[in-house]
Write a protein that holds these residues in place. Sequence first.
Motif, PDB file in Angstrom:
ATOM      1  N   ALA A  32      12.701   8.370 -15.356  1.00 55.05           N
ATOM      2  CA  ALA A  32      12.573   9.599 -16.138  1.00 55.05           C
ATOM      3  C   ALA A  32      11.197  10.223 -15.963  1.00 55.05           C
ATOM      4  O   ALA A  32      11.061  11.449 -15.834  1.00 55.05           O
ATOM      5  N   GLY A  33      10.172   9.392 -15.933  1.00 55.54           N
ATOM      6  CA  GLY A  33       8.817   9.901 -15.756  1.00 55.54           C
ATOM      7  C   GLY A  33       8.626  10.570 -14.413  1.00 55.54           C
ATOM      8  O   GLY A  33       7.998  11.634 -14.314  1.00 55.54           O
ATOM      9  N   HIS A  34       9.167   9.970 -13.363  1.00 53.28           N
ATOM     10  CA  HIS A  34       9.026  10.560 -12.035  1.00 53.28           C
ATOM     11  C   HIS A  34       9.881  11.817 -11.892  1.00 53.28           C
ATOM     12  O   HIS A  34       9.491  12.751 -11.184  1.00 53.28           O
ATOM     13  N   SER A  58       0.835  -1.197   0.000  1.00 53.09           N
ATOM     14  CA  SER A  58       0.000   0.000   0.000  1.00 53.09           C
ATOM     15  C   SER A  58       0.869   1.247   0.000  1.00 53.09           C
ATOM     16  O   SER A  58       2.016   1.230   0.448  1.00 53.09           O
ATOM     17  N   PHE A  59       0.322   2.331  -0.533  1.00 49.72           N
ATOM     18  CA  PHE A  59       0.971   3.639  -0.594  1.00 49.72           C
ATOM     19  C   PHE A  59       2.187   3.675  -1.520  1.00 49.72           C
ATOM     20  O   PHE A  59       2.980   4.614  -1.446  1.00 49.72           O
ATOM     21  N   TYR A  60       2.329   2.675  -2.403  1.00 55.61           N
ATOM     22  CA  TYR A  60       3.378   2.755  -3.412  1.00 55.61           C
ATOM     23  C   TYR A  60       2.803   3.417  -4.656  1.00 55.61           C
ATOM     24  O   TYR A  60       1.802   2.966  -5.200  1.00 55.61           O
ATOM     25  N   ARG A  61       3.416   4.507  -5.102  1.00 56.78           N
ATOM     26  CA  ARG A  61       2.933   5.242  -6.277  1.00 56.78           C
ATOM     27  C   ARG A  61       3.878   4.954  -7.438  1.00 56.78           C
ATOM     28  O   ARG A  61       4.868   5.656  -7.663  1.00 56.78           O
ATOM     29  N   ALA A  62       3.556   3.888  -8.174  1.00 56.26           N
ATOM     30  CA  ALA A  62       4.432   3.446  -9.262  1.00 56.26           C
ATOM     31  C   ALA A  62       4.360   4.380 -10.461  1.00 56.26           C
ATOM     32  O   ALA A  62       5.370   4.632 -11.121  1.00 56.26           O
ATOM     33  N   ARG A  63       3.158   4.907 -10.753  1.00 54.72           N
ATOM     34  CA  ARG A  63       2.959   5.722 -11.950  1.00 54.72           C
ATOM     35  C   ARG A  63       3.223   7.192 -11.653  1.00 54.72           C
ATOM     36  O   ARG A  63       2.731   7.742 -10.675  1.00 54.72           O
TER      37      ARG A  63
END
Length: 284
Positions: A232-234, A196-201
Amino acid sequence: MDLFTAARDFLRTDGRLVERRLFATVFEGADPVGVVDALRGYQNADGGFGHALEPDKRCPDSQGLDVETAFDVLLAAGARDDEVVRRACDWLQSVATPEGAVSLCTPAIENYPRAEHMAEWTYQPDLNPTAGLVGRLYALGVEHPWREQAATWCAKILANGFPGDAHALHESMEYLEHGPGEVDLEPVREHLAKVSFYRARADDPEYGVTPLHFAPAPDSAWRPLFTDDQIAGHLDRLIADQQPDGGWAITWEPPGPAAELEYRGVETLRALRVLKAYDRLPTS
């Protein structure tokens, strides 16, 4: 005005002394002794740290979360003061369970303003923060009997599996990266998607722990967990999240306006350090 200059001006205008001294050390070559001096104001007679060094609870009493914050500041500054750290370890040992585990906070925070999420769950001794504290002590290179005792407890708990919360997993990964444990990417890679609380995107607007928290620099042991496109996205998202005043916002409700500004200073400095590590700052 470029990203770096705007962030610098935000910290100079609204940041706390400790963040201003840390900025000067990391980005302007100032002596890290100034960072240690700023931290001393948050250290109590019992050796622990308090006084809202971690801004979400306005409690002067020593808390595990504030000790961890102090260790993070020392590591970021490249500062070394064994007396300051060992006094904090003495306090950790004094409040630990017989096995060495400590909690994020104590019920003393109930007597002071605090964010809503700073509640009873923070009173439970757990991997968060015990594993993170142990890992940071190894990174600081400071030995202490509590460190060894707590490391043994962490190894025992992690042998039964990783925690299901991204914050506790992050703390466990600090221990595995810097402590006596081993870095094994595959079990963590398989587990990461389940927590929980992992923001992959990067385009996810919700609060969460991102790949840049787990791997804040390219040389992090955990960097191979993430693709180049993910990182790179993050990084792009981090740059885009800078606010018009030059600082970064927080994504939770603080206990008041002062705490919000203080935490924005913490997050602004974190963003700058990550962007510097990944060579994404226009200037420094």
